[in-house]
Structure formats: structure tokens, C-alpha cells
Design a protein around this motif. Structure first.
Motif, PDB file in Angstrom:
ATOM      1  N   ALA A 146       0.569  -1.317  -0.220  1.00  0.00           N
ATOM      2  CA  ALA A 146       0.237   0.063  -0.038  1.00  0.00           C
ATOM      3  C   ALA A 146       1.117   0.787  -0.455  1.00  0.00           C
ATOM      4  O   ALA A 146       0.570   2.181  -0.651  1.00  0.00           O
ATOM      5  N   ASP A 165       0.960   4.075  -3.248  1.00  0.00           N
ATOM      6  CA  ASP A 165       0.691   5.890  -2.239  1.00  0.00           C
ATOM      7  C   ASP A 165       2.427   6.422  -3.280  1.00  0.00           C
ATOM      8  O   ASP A 165       1.916   7.414  -3.202  1.00  0.00           O
ATOM      9  N   LEU A 212      -7.251  -3.446  -3.899  1.00  0.00           N
ATOM     10  CA  LEU A 212      -8.407  -2.212  -4.707  1.00  0.00           C
ATOM     11  C   LEU A 212      -9.285  -1.394  -4.777  1.00  0.00           C
ATOM     12  O   LEU A 212      -9.617  -1.038  -5.035  1.00  0.00           O
ATOM     13  N   ALA A 238      -9.962  -1.553  -1.249  1.00  0.00           N
ATOM     14  CA  ALA A 238     -10.046  -0.439  -0.339  1.00  0.00           C
ATOM     15  C   ALA A 238      -9.917   1.520  -1.666  1.00  0.00           C
ATOM     16  O   ALA A 238     -10.397   2.515  -0.842  1.00  0.00           O
ATOM     17  N   ARG A 239      -9.195   0.650  -2.506  1.00  0.00           N
ATOM     18  CA  ARG A 239      -8.281   2.701  -2.755  1.00  0.00           C
ATOM     19  C   ARG A 239      -8.644   1.499  -4.601  1.00  0.00           C
ATOM     20  O   ARG A 239      -8.043   1.586  -5.328  1.00  0.00           O
ATOM     21  N   GLU A 259      -8.228   3.498  -7.089  1.00  0.00           N
ATOM     22  CA  GLU A 259      -7.679   4.380  -8.138  1.00  0.00           C
ATOM     23  C   GLU A 259      -5.807   3.969  -8.266  1.00  0.00           C
ATOM     24  O   GLU A 259      -4.931   4.002  -8.976  1.00  0.00           O
ATOM     25  N   TRP A 260      -5.850   2.758  -7.224  1.00  0.00           N
ATOM     26  CA  TRP A 260      -4.692   2.207  -7.772  1.00  0.00           C
ATOM     27  C   TRP A 260      -4.379   1.390  -8.194  1.00  0.00           C
ATOM     28  O   TRP A 260      -3.469   0.213  -8.942  1.00  0.00           O
ATOM     29  N   LEU A 298      -3.032   5.075   5.240  1.00  0.00           N
ATOM     30  CA  LEU A 298      -3.038   4.976   3.510  1.00  0.00           C
ATOM     31  C   LEU A 298      -4.575   4.818   2.993  1.00  0.00           C
ATOM     32  O   LEU A 298      -4.657   4.658   2.326  1.00  0.00           O
ATOM     33  N   GLY A 299      -5.029   3.678   3.737  1.00  0.00           N
ATOM     34  CA  GLY A 299      -6.166   3.607   2.711  1.00  0.00           C
ATOM     35  C   GLY A 299      -7.385   3.031   4.349  1.00  0.00           C
ATOM     36  O   GLY A 299      -8.763   2.636   3.452  1.00  0.00           O
ATOM     37  N   LEU A 335      -8.328  -0.343   4.301  1.00  0.00           N
ATOM     38  CA  LEU A 335      -7.193  -1.499   4.135  1.00  0.00           C
ATOM     39  C   LEU A 335      -6.928  -2.061   5.568  1.00  0.00           C
ATOM     40  O   LEU A 335      -6.464  -3.037   5.500  1.00  0.00           O
TER      41      LEU A 335
END
Length: 235
Positions: free
Chosen positions: A21, A25, A56, A58-59, A61-62, A182-183, A187
């Protein structure tokens, strides 16, 4: 760093998952690498895909950043080791004070293979979850070892690799806080549900801190870190 690529040593454990993660970032493209060396807790390799999916979620955009996963067989490491991580031996401490879960040369070999992959893939940054704050005393997790290895790899391959160790000076509670930063809660939940640290490979019971036997050194570190992180006065 946002324009550069990274390769993350991703075992499937809490620390390496947090490092994944962290890398997503910071870097434009991120690949992962895991190693099958005959470890008795091979279940850690089986949860890696599920964690990548949950990460992914959780985030999202990653998703455009997360690339190839490399899984390398290193059976020889298990064959030359006589440890509680590569056999059914009872976990204990050796006469030198090191736990018998220490696999001599493991991180040196992992980082050397990772550098070879990074060389081929045009990747500069290699990210690992080594830490000498809350850890089992393994000498190949120490900052001095990683710095020395970075010099050796750069000289031996005539490339400018940077060995990144974002957890080196964090305790386990701080590692949980880093993941949350981070998440968020999603996360943290992904780490609880889809990572594995227990040396015995036990996923029969989920504790507040995740799955594990609850008694091995890895479970003990993870549980204490979670308790410190979750304590009301630290929130």
C-alpha cells in the motif's frame, strides 16, 4: 518518485502488505514478488491474491498502478535450512539467542532475486518490510544489513537500486496506523482478513488482530501491536 517504478517483496503477511500500500501511494507502477521456499506457513502465499483484490477495493485508483505479480520457487533455501519455518520443529530459541524460525540468508537471497527481476523489468526501487524495532531479532532485518546489501547489489549489477524499508523504525502499532493513513478502515480490514503472519499457518480462528494460532512469536508481535493500536488512548 511518482514517475518511477517499484517492486515490493510481498509475502502475504501484514508487514509486506502494508508496504505494498505504501508503494502504491508513492510510485507510478508497482509490481510484487513472492517466494515459495518450502515454508511451513505456505498459506501466506495463498492469501496474496485475495489481499491484492481487497486492496484495490479499498483504493480503486491504485488499480492502474498495480502490475505483475512474480512468484519464485526457491526450494533450495528450504533444503539447506534447518529451521522451524522449514520443518515441523518446535519453535524455540537457539543457544545464540536467535529463535529457530530464523532462516539464514533468507532476506539476502530474496533481495538478490528481486534485484535480478528489477534489473530485467527496469525497476529502480525495491521495497521490503524489514524492521528492527518490533521484530524477532533476525540479523538480516537490520538496517545495516539492508544498506550493505544495497551497495553490493548496485556494484554487482552496475545499477542504481534503492532498497526501501518504510517499516524499519516503526513498531507494530505504528504499522497499523500507517495502513489506516493509507487506506482507512477498509485497508485495515483487508489486512485483518486477507494477510497471514502465523508461523504455524493456522487460519482456523480469527482474532481481533487477524488469523493465527495466537501463541507463536509472529502472532504475539501482531497481537501486541494491534492492542496498542486499538487502545482508546492511542486513537
Amino acid at each position: 518518485m511518482m514517475q518511477e517504478k517499484a517492486l515490493v517483496l510481498f509475502s502475504g503477511g501484514q508487514d509486506s502488505a502494508t508496504c505494498l500500500a505504501w508503494a502504491l501511494d508513492r510510485f507510478a507502477q508497482v509490481e510484487t514478488i513472492g517466494f515459495d521456499y518450502g515454508q511451513r506457513h505456505k498459506i501466506e502465499l495463498e492469501v496474496r491474491d485475495a489481499f491484492r483484490t481487497a486492496l484495490l477495493a479499498a483504493r480503486p485508483e491504485w488499480g492502474a498502478k498495480l502490475g505483475t505479480d512474480h512468484l519464485i520457487r526457491l526450494d533450495a533455501l528450504g533444503q539447506v535450512s534447518d529451521t522451524a519455518l522449514t520443518s515441523d520443529a518446535t519453535i524455540a530459541f537457539n543457544a545464540d539467542g536467535l529463535p529457530n524460525t530464523f532462516v539464514p540468508g533468507r532476506n539476502i537471497i530474496f533481495l538478490s532475486f528481486a534485484a535480478a527481476i528489477a534489473y530485467r523489468r527496469g525497476i529502480k526501487h525495491i521495497v521490503g518490510g524489514m524492521c528492527e524495532t518490533d521484530y524477532s531479532g533476525y540479523p538480516d532485518c537490520r538496517d545495516d544489513t539492508i544498506k550493505a546489501l544495497q551497495v553490493a547489489l548496485n556494484l554487482g549489477m552496475d545499477r542504481r537500486f534503492v532498497l526501501e524499508t518504510p517499516l524499519m523504525w516503526l513498531d507494530k502499532a505504528a504499522t497499523w496506523r500507517l495502513a489506516e493513513s493509507l487506506g482507512g478502515a477498509a485497508l485495515v480490514e483487508a489486512l485483518l482478513e486477507h494477510t497471514h503472519s502465523c508461523y504455524l499457518g493456522d487460519r482456523s480462528e480469527r482474532h481481533p488482530w487477524g488469523y493465527g494460532c495466537g501463541t507463536c512469536p509472529a502472532c504475539d508481535l501482531r497481537a501486541k501491536g494491534w492492542a496498542a493500536y486499538a487502545a482508546p488512548e492511542t486513537r
